[in-house]
Design a protein around this motif. Structure first.
Motif, mmCIF file in Angstrom:
data_model
loop_
_atom_site.group_PDB
_atom_site.id
_atom_site.type_symbol
_atom_site.label_atom_id
_atom_site.label_comp_id
_atom_site.label_asym_id
_atom_site.label_seq_id
_atom_site.Cartn_x
_atom_site.Cartn_y
_atom_site.Cartn_z
ATOM 1 N N ILE A 187 0.854 -1.197 0.000
ATOM 2 C CA ILE A 187 0.000 0.000 0.000
ATOM 3 C C ILE A 187 0.880 1.235 0.000
ATOM 4 O O ILE A 187 1.818 1.343 0.799
ATOM 5 C CB ILE A 187 -0.946 0.000 1.228
ATOM 6 N N ILE A 188 0.573 2.128 -0.875
ATOM 7 C CA ILE A 188 1.312 3.402 -0.883
ATOM 8 C C ILE A 188 0.299 4.546 -0.942
ATOM 9 O O ILE A 188 -0.620 4.544 -1.750
ATOM 10 C CB ILE A 188 2.351 3.469 -2.038
ATOM 11 N N GLY A 189 0.461 5.492 -0.013
ATOM 12 C CA GLY A 189 -0.476 6.612 0.011
ATOM 13 C C GLY A 189 -0.166 7.549 1.158
ATOM 14 O O GLY A 189 0.611 7.209 2.057
ATOM 15 N N TYR A 221 3.380 -1.009 4.084
ATOM 16 C CA TYR A 221 2.869 0.331 3.809
ATOM 17 C C TYR A 221 4.021 1.297 3.538
ATOM 18 O O TYR A 221 5.004 1.332 4.282
ATOM 19 C CB TYR A 221 2.025 0.818 5.000
ATOM 20 N N THR A 222 3.891 2.060 2.503
ATOM 21 C CA THR A 222 4.887 3.089 2.206
ATOM 22 C C THR A 222 4.229 4.450 2.437
ATOM 23 O O THR A 222 3.226 4.770 1.796
ATOM 24 C CB THR A 222 5.373 2.980 0.748
ATOM 25 N N LEU A 223 4.795 5.173 3.365
ATOM 26 C CA LEU A 223 4.250 6.492 3.695
ATOM 27 C C LEU A 223 4.646 7.469 2.592
ATOM 28 O O LEU A 223 5.807 7.853 2.467
ATOM 29 C CB LEU A 223 4.811 6.933 5.052
ATOM 30 N N GLU A 224 3.672 7.827 1.809
ATOM 31 C CA GLU A 224 3.969 8.690 0.660
ATOM 32 C C GLU A 224 4.133 10.145 1.107
ATOM 33 O O GLU A 224 4.994 10.871 0.626
ATOM 34 C CB GLU A 224 2.825 8.572 -0.353
ATOM 35 N N ASN A 225 3.288 10.534 2.080
ATOM 36 C CA ASN A 225 3.319 11.916 2.554
ATOM 37 C C ASN A 225 2.519 12.000 3.845
ATOM 38 O O ASN A 225 1.711 11.115 4.137
ATOM 39 C CB ASN A 225 2.708 12.831 1.479
ATOM 40 N N GLU A 226 2.727 13.062 4.601
ATOM 41 C CA GLU A 226 1.900 13.304 5.791
ATOM 42 C C GLU A 226 1.114 14.570 5.564
ATOM 43 O O GLU A 226 1.706 15.624 5.311
ATOM 44 C CB GLU A 226 2.789 13.425 7.025
#
Lengths: 360, 379
Positions: free
Chosen positions: A273-275, A354-359
Motif C-alpha cells: 500500500i502506498i499513500g 505500507y509506504t508512507l507517501e506523505n503526511e
C-alpha cells in the motif's frame, strides 16, 4: 470509370448501414428506455413480480419516471403486458440496474432470476445487478428517479473511487460459473426516500449466504482485486496517539502466494500500500511524530486478518484463492466442494507493507 | 487495360476473405475441442495451412499460372472436366451462401428476433453480387479500403486486457476439452481461403509474390485469432466458453467504455465487409468456372441466376440445425477439393493452351488474356 467505382463503394457502404441501423423507424421520444428492472417473490412458484422503470420521454426531465409492474413467469411475458399499458415503445438496451429482492435470491437463486430476464440479445451484460433487503418493487414507488440515475451514479462513483467494479451481470455469471471463486453482489437499501449501498453479499454458487457490512466492503474489494484505490481508517488502538488517523487515496496492490496446498492450505496474501497519511492538526494531536509505517501495517493487517477469518467461516471463497490453488493441483484433482472445506481450514495470513507517501 | 493484382491488394483481400465470419465462433470451438490454453494451436493450424498453400503455389507455378478450371479442361476428357468443374462451382456457391446465412444468423442474434433472415438476406445477396460482378480487380481495390476501415477493431480488444487474468488461463494445456474430429475439421475450415488462388492465379501479376502476400494475411490473422482466443480464455472460464455461441460478440457486449456502454452493434457492423468480400470471392470463382463451361459467356446473367437461386434458398424454411450441418459438409467437401486440387496441380504435367481447338476453346476462356477478361469486367 471512377464514378462507377465510387458508386459501387457507396452501395457497399450504404447497404451495411441499412442492415445495421434503420430496420424500423423509431422516433426517439416515443421510446421508453427501461432503466431499472425489479424482481420480487410471489406466492406462486416460478412466478415473479417484475417491475420496470423508465423516464417519461415527453416530460423531458430525468425526474419524471414511469413505472409498471406485473406478476409474470419471465421478462418477455411481462414486457408483452407492459407494451399494452404504455404508448411508448419499450427499449431494453439501455438498462442500468437489476434489483432483486433478497428473499427471492435466497429462495430460488440469482441464476434462475437471470434466466427469466435474459431473453433479448440487446439485454446489456454491463447492467448492474443488486440485491435489496426488502421488496425490490419499493424502488418503483420512489418519486424521484432514484433507481435510474442516482443508483447508477452512486455505483459509478464507487467504481471511480476504488478504480474497480464487480457488480455487472457479466461479472456475476462469470464468477458463478468459474471454478475456485464465488460471486458477490452489493446490497442496496432505501432510507428516507433515498437509495444507498448497505454492504455486500457473499454467495455460494448463486445463493447469498452472508452479508459484509459497509465497513468491511473495502477489505473485500482489496482481497478480490489485484490493484485498487483505498481509504483506510487506522484505529487508535494501534497508534501512540489519542486520535485515529487515516490513509487516504492510497494504491493497494495484492499478491497471493501459495506456500502449501496439502494437507492444509497455507497461503500468504501480500498487500503493498502506498499513500498519504492524513491526520488531524498535528499541533493538537499527541505523539503524532512517533507514528511509524509499522503501526499502520499492523492496524491494516489486523483488520484484513479478522475479515479473512469471517470469510473463511462463511464457507465461500469470494477472493478467488481457489482459482490459484487449483492451478497448483493436477487438473483432475480439483473439486469445488472439497475446496470449500479446505478453504475453511486454510491457514491464510495477510501481510501488509505500507509506504508512507506523505503526511497531510 | 486493367493491371494485375498486386501484393498489398492480395494481402487485404485474403485477410478479409479468410477472416470471414467463422472467427466469431472460433474461440468457443477451439476451447470446446482442445480445452485449456488451446490458443497455442492456432499458429500450428496456420503453419499447416501455409504448407498447403506453398504446395498449391508450387503447382500453380508448374502450370504457368493457369487456373484450376483451365488445368482440368486441358488434361481431362470434357465430360470429366465438366463434372469436376461443376463440383467446384457448386461448392464455391455453397460456401458463398453459407457465409451469407451465417452472417445474417449472427445479425439476428445481435439485433433481435424481429429480423427476418430471408429479407435481410436479399440485401446482403445483392451487395455480394454487385461486388462479385465487378470482378477481381475492383474487389481487391475495395478490400484495401474495407481493410483500412475495419482493421482497427483489434485495438479495442486490447482494452479488455484490463480484466484479463493469467490465473484464469491456467498452467494446464489441452485439458478439459472434448476432442472430436468433426470439431477439429470445423476449426480447419476457418483457415481456408487460400484455395481461391487456384482460380485467381491468371489474374495475379507475375511480379507479385503471391505466397508472401497471402502469408502476410495469414500472419495477421494468426495474431488476430490467437489474441481473441487468449482473451476469451483469460477473461471467461473454460467451463463457460463452450456454452457461449458467439464469444467474440459476448466479449464486445461485456466491454464497458467511458462513453459508450453497448458497442456490439457498432463493431459487428464492420464485420459485414468480411462477410461480403468472402462470399463475393467464392461467387466470383464459381462464375469463372461457369464461364468455362458454357459457350455464350454472359457473366451478368450468371450473377442474376445465382442471386435468384440464393434468394429462393434463403426463403425456404430451413432450420438452423440443417444450415449448421450443410455448413460443416460444405467445409468438408471444400477441404477435400483443396487436397485433390493440390495433388492434381503437382502431379499433372504442364500442358500449353491450344488456341483454336474446337471444343475446348469454345467452352473456355483459357485462350484469352486475363487482362482482356478483366478489361471487360471492369470498365
Amino acid at each position: 470509370m471512377y464514378a462507377r467505382r465510387m458508386m459501387t463503394f457507396l452501395i457497399i457502404i450504404i447497404i451495411p448501414i441499412m442492415l445495421t441501423s434503420c430496420l424500423a423507424k423509431q422516433i426517439i421520444n416515443q421510446n421508453g428506455f427501461i432503466q431499472t428492472i425489479t424482481v420480487d417473490k410471489t406466492n406462486t412458484a416460478d412466478i415473479y413480480r417484475m417491475g420496470i422503470m423508465f423516464p417519461d420521454p415527453e416530460k423531458g426531465s430525468t425526474q419524471n419516471a414511469l413505472s409498471l409492474s406485473i406478476e409474470a413467469e419471465n421478462l418477455p411475458k411481462a414486457l408483452d403486458h407492459f407494451q399494452l399499458k404504455t404508448r411508448y415503445s419499450l427499449v431494453i438496451g439501455q438498462l442500468r440496474n437489476i434489483i432483486i429482492s433478497r428473499e427471492l435470491a435466497e429462495s430460488v437463486g440469482v441464476n434462475k432470476i437471470i434466466q427469466t430476464l435474459l431473453y433479448n440479445p440487446k439485454f446489456p451484460l454491463t447492467s448492474r445487478i443488486m440485491i435489496h433487503n426488502g421488496k425490490a418493487s419499493d424502488y418503483l414507488k420512489l418519486k424521484e428517479d432514484l433507481t435510474d440515475y442516482h443508483l447508477s451514479n452512486l455505483l459509478r462513483k464507487m467504481q471511480n473511487q476504488y478504480k474497480t467494479g464487480t457488480n455487472t451481470l457479466f461479472n456475476f455469471v462469470r464468477n458463478e460459473l468459474e471454478p475456485g471463486v464465488d460471486p458477490i453482489l452489493l446490497q442496496t437499501h432505501i432510507e428516507e426516500g433515498s437509495v444507498g449501498i448497505e454492504g455486500a453479499l457473499l454467495f455460494k454458487k448463486d445463493k447469498p449466504i452472508s452479508m459484509i457490512d459497509e465497513q468491511e466492503l473495502q477489505y473485500l474489494l482489496m482481497l478480490r482485486n489485484k490493484k485498487m484505490n483505498v481509504n483506510l481508517n487506522i484505529s487508535k488502538a494501534f497508534l501512540p496517539t489519542n486520535q485515529p488517523f487515516a490513509v487516504n487515496n492510497a494504491t493497494s496492490k495484492k499478491e497471493i502466494r501459495i506456500l502449501q496446498v496439502k494437507p492444509i492450505p497455507k497461503i500468504e496474501i501480500y498487500f503493498s500500500i502506498i499513500g498519504p497519511l492524513v491526520s488531524p492538526i498535528n499541533d493538537i494531536t499527541d505523539h503524532s511524530r512517533e507514528l511509524t509505517s509499522d503501526m499502520i501495517e499492523r492496524s491494516v493487517e489486523h483488520g484484513l486478518n479478522q475479515f479473512m477469518r469471517k470469510v473463511q467461516a462463511s464457507g465461500t471463497d469470494p477472493i478467488g484463492i481457489g482459482h490459484i490453488v487449483r492451478n497448483r493441483m493436477s487438473f483432475e484433482e480439483w473439486d469445488e466442494d472439497t475446496w470449500r472445506e479446505m478453504f475453511k481450514k486454510a491457514d491464510i495470513r495477510c501481510i501488509v507493507q505500507y509506504t508512507l507517501e506523505n503526511e497531510i | 487495360m486493367n493491371p494485375h493484382l498486386k501484393s498489398f491488394g492480395l494481402t487485404t483481400l485474403m485477410f478479409l476473405v479468410i477472416r470471414g465470419v467463422t472467427f466469431f465462433t472460433l474461440p468457443s470451438l477451439v476451447t470446446r475441442i482442445y480445452g485449456t490454453n488451446s490458443w497455442i494451436l492456432i499458429p500450428a493450424y496456420v503453419l499447416v495451412t501455409l504448407g498447403g498453400m506453398a504446395l498449391l503455389i508450387k503447382g500453380m507455378e508448374k502450370h504457368h499460372q493457369q487456373s484450376i478450371f483451365e488445368v482440368v479442361h486441358l488434361h481431362f476428357p470434357p465430360f470429366i472436366a465438366k463434372l469436376f468443374s461443376c463440383l467446384l462451382i457448386l461448392n464455391f456457391l455453397a460456401v458463398g451462401l453459407t457465409i451469407i446465412n451465417e452472417y445474417i444468423s449472427m445479425f439476428q442474434f445481435t439485433v433481435d428476433s424481429s429480423v427476418r433472415i430471408s429479407r435481410v438476406a436479399i440485401f446482403l445477396i445483392i451487395a455480394v453480387l454487385i461486388v462479385a460482378s465487378h470482378g477481381l480487380y475492383t474487389m481487391t481495390k475495395t478490400s484495401i479500403i474495407l481493410f483500412l476501415i475495419s482493421f482497427w477493431i483489434i485495438f479495442i480488444e486490447i482494452l479488455l486486457f484490463n480484466d484479463f487474468s493469467l490465473t484464469r488461463l491456467t498452467p494446464f494445456f489441452f485439458r478439459g476439452g472434448q476432442f472430436n474430429w468433426k470439431g477439429a475439421l470445423a476449426i480447419t475450415y476457418s483457415f481456408l481461403g487460400f484455395e481461391m488462388l487456384m482460380v485467381m492465379s491468371p489474374f495475379i501479376s507475375k511480379t507479385t509474390k503471391a505466397f508472401r502476400a497471402v502469408t502476410y494475411s495469414y500472419l495477421m490473422l494468426c495474431v488476430y485469432f490467437t489474441m481473441y482466443i487468449i482473451l476469451s480464455q483469460g477473461l471467461v472460464s473454460i467451463l463457460q466458453i463452450p456454452k457461449i455461441r458467439f464469444i467474440t460478440l459476448r466479449l464486445y457486449g461485456a466491454s464497458r467504455f467511458p462513453t459508450v456502454e453497448y458497442i456490439t452493434d457498432f463493431l459487428f457492423f464492420f464485420f459485414i465487409f468480411s462477410a461480403i468480400m468472402s462470399s463475393a470471392l467464392y461467387i466470383w470463382a464459381a462464375n469463372e468456372g461457369m464461364l468455362k463451361l458454357v459457350r455464350r459467356k454472359h457473366s451478368r446473367t450468371n450473377y442474376v441466376l445465382i442471386g435468384a437461386v440464393f434468394i429462393i434458398i434463403m426463403a425456404l424454411n430451413i432450420s438452423s440445425r440443417t444450415w449448421q450441418a450443410v455448413s460443416f459438409w460444405v467445409g468438408f467437401v471444400e477441404t477435400c477439393i483443396v487436397v485433390i486440387c493440390i495433388l492434381l496441380l503437382l502431379v499433372l504435367p504442364y500442358k500449353q493452351k491450344v488456341s483454336h481447338s474446337s471444343d475446348l476453346s469454345a467452352n473456355s476462356s483459357t485462350s484469352k488474356d486475363p487482362n482482356e477478361e478483366m478489361a471487360k469486367e471492369v470498365p
